[in-house]
Write an enzyme that holds these catalytic residues in place. Structure first.
Site, mmCIF file in Angstrom:
data_model
loop_
_atom_site.group_PDB
_atom_site.id
_atom_site.type_symbol
_atom_site.label_atom_id
_atom_site.label_comp_id
_atom_site.label_asym_id
_atom_site.label_seq_id
_atom_site.Cartn_x
_atom_site.Cartn_y
_atom_site.Cartn_z
ATOM 1 N N ASP A 139 0.851 -1.189 0.000
ATOM 2 C CA ASP A 139 0.000 0.000 0.000
ATOM 3 C C ASP A 139 0.887 1.240 0.000
ATOM 4 O O ASP A 139 1.982 1.244 0.559
ATOM 5 C CB ASP A 139 -0.979 0.007 1.179
ATOM 6 C CG ASP A 139 -0.370 -0.513 2.479
ATOM 7 O OD1 ASP A 139 0.858 -0.708 2.533
ATOM 8 O OD2 ASP A 139 -1.131 -0.738 3.437
ATOM 9 N N GLU B 251 -5.800 3.375 3.535
ATOM 10 C CA GLU B 251 -6.335 4.062 4.709
ATOM 11 C C GLU B 251 -7.758 4.564 4.478
ATOM 12 O O GLU B 251 -8.421 4.995 5.412
ATOM 13 C CB GLU B 251 -5.428 5.246 5.083
ATOM 14 C CG GLU B 251 -4.009 4.856 5.481
ATOM 15 C CD GLU B 251 -3.938 4.111 6.802
ATOM 16 O OE1 GLU B 251 -4.973 3.999 7.483
ATOM 17 O OE2 GLU B 251 -2.846 3.639 7.151
#
Length: 376
Positions: free
Chosen positions: A69, A128
């Site tokens: 990520d 997120e």
């Protein structure tokens, strides 16, 4: 002080944190680095603000995937780093700069010494929020290169450098955002009987939500509701017409998530009736639990323990949320914690991972991938 190539990459990335689906500088950095590899066996696709890279194997029978990520958080950095964020109010406070750097290191090793199987690297945006794993998984760009096995990691401030921690089965919880908007009737503070006070309504709601877990979830299971933010009102002498609660729900089972949401909805309906107001519930982004494939995880833990310099710890499940869980729903694989020995934890403005963990991770993951992707 001279720093290594990949430590410098981490520092470069640390300076440019960006929130979900706005990682344009990060994407450009990744693409520019891949361009320096200039290898005929490398193919690159762009997906939104993410990057998907394939390294063709010499004699492929399967596709091994690594997911990193790439997004940051809306946190003002307090590390004191010389290479601190140059984006005001933004920080890599969850270690995604390390995740991405390790991915680029593993990619470099894969290009330098190809294995039999294909390798696919997923540099995924928006972990997120609002969640990039599921739409990336469903994208046309990935369908052609969909891995047969996938792995991912997350830094762990509490573990020392040179250790990893994971377990078979459930590793991370199901998570859901929670937003509740209340709307009543405002008024003058001197005439409360003519208004419906949404500050009081919100306060009652927060208190009542505390009973959801203690009286609706099996004590042998685990769940948590956290209300992290309440807003409402304008000035001290006006009764608030509106209020808003923002929080998260975390459960270790899908069934508990459904039960908890049902109870929240019933309680909110009661608040509507009691305070004669309107309420809207929005669950925002929801992340599926991270459930590690038992056999692959067991094999990985054994390999790392016996064939590398890393120490392996069998951990317990955590209430952390990770959208990598969506990938593990469709693709066998696993996630593990990587020890980085930081005094401050994830999502903290002073998080300072030990950079020594970067090259250790690249080395042992390269060993694992070569072992897993090469026919004997």
């Amino acid at each position: 002080m001279v720093v290594s190539k990949f430590v410098q990459i981490r520092r470069d990335l640390h300076k440019i944190p960006e929130i979900g689906f706005k990682e344009w500088k990060t994407q450009r950095y990744i693409l520019d680095y891949i361009g320096t590899l200039s290898n005929e066996h490398v193919e690159v696709k762009v997906w939104r603000t993410g990057v998907i890279v394939k390294v063709k194997g010499k004699n492929p029978e399967k596709v091994i995937g690594y997911r990193a990520d790439i997004d940051g958080l809306p946190i003002t950095e307090e590390t004191g780093y010389e290479f601190a964020s140059v984006h005001e109010g933004m920080m890599h406070a969850c270690g995604h700069d390390l995740h991405t750097t390790i991915g680029l290191g593993l990619l470099t090793a894969a290009v330098t010494e190809r294995i039999d199987d294909d390798l696919v690297f997923l540099f995924q945006p928006a972990e997120e929020g609002p969640g990039g794993a599921l739409p990336m998984l469903e994208s046309e760009e990935l369908k052609e290169w969909k891995p047969n096995i996938i792995l991912g990691l997350h830094i762990a401030p509490e573990y020392p450098v040179g250790t990893i921690a994971t377990k078979e089965g459930l590793l991370f919880a199901n998570t859901s955002e929670l937003y509740v908007d209340l709307k009543g009737k405002g008024g003058h503070a001197a005439y409360p009987h003519t208004a419906n006070d949404m500050i009081v309504a919100a306060s009652h709601l927060v208190t009542q939500l505390q009973s959801v877990i203690s009286r609706n979830v099996n004590p042998l299971d685990s769940a948590v509701i956290t209300i992290g933010k309440i807003t409402g009102g304008t000035v001290q002498n006006i009764i608030a017409e509106k209020s808003r609660l923002e929080g998260t729900i975390r459960t270790l089972s899908v069934e508990s998530m459904s039960r908890v949401k049902s109870r929240i909805e019933a309680i909110v309906a009661g608040i509507e009736a009691s305070f004669q107001c309107e309420a809207i519930i929005d669950y925002g982004a929801m992340y599926h639990q991270v459930y590690n494939h038992e056999a692959l995880t067991r094999e990985f833990m054994q390999f790392v323990s016996e064939q590398t310099d890393m120490k392996v710890i069998t951990c317990t499940e955590a209430m952390t949320g990770e959208d990598f869980g969506y990938m593990l729903q469709e693709i066998p694989g696993f996630m593990f914690w990587l020890g980085v020995n930081s005094e401050y934890g994830l999502h903290h403005a002073k998080l300072k991972p030990d950079e020594e963990a970067i090259e250790k991770a690249i080395v042992f993951l390269d060993q694992y991938v070569k072992w897993k992707g090469t026919r004997k």
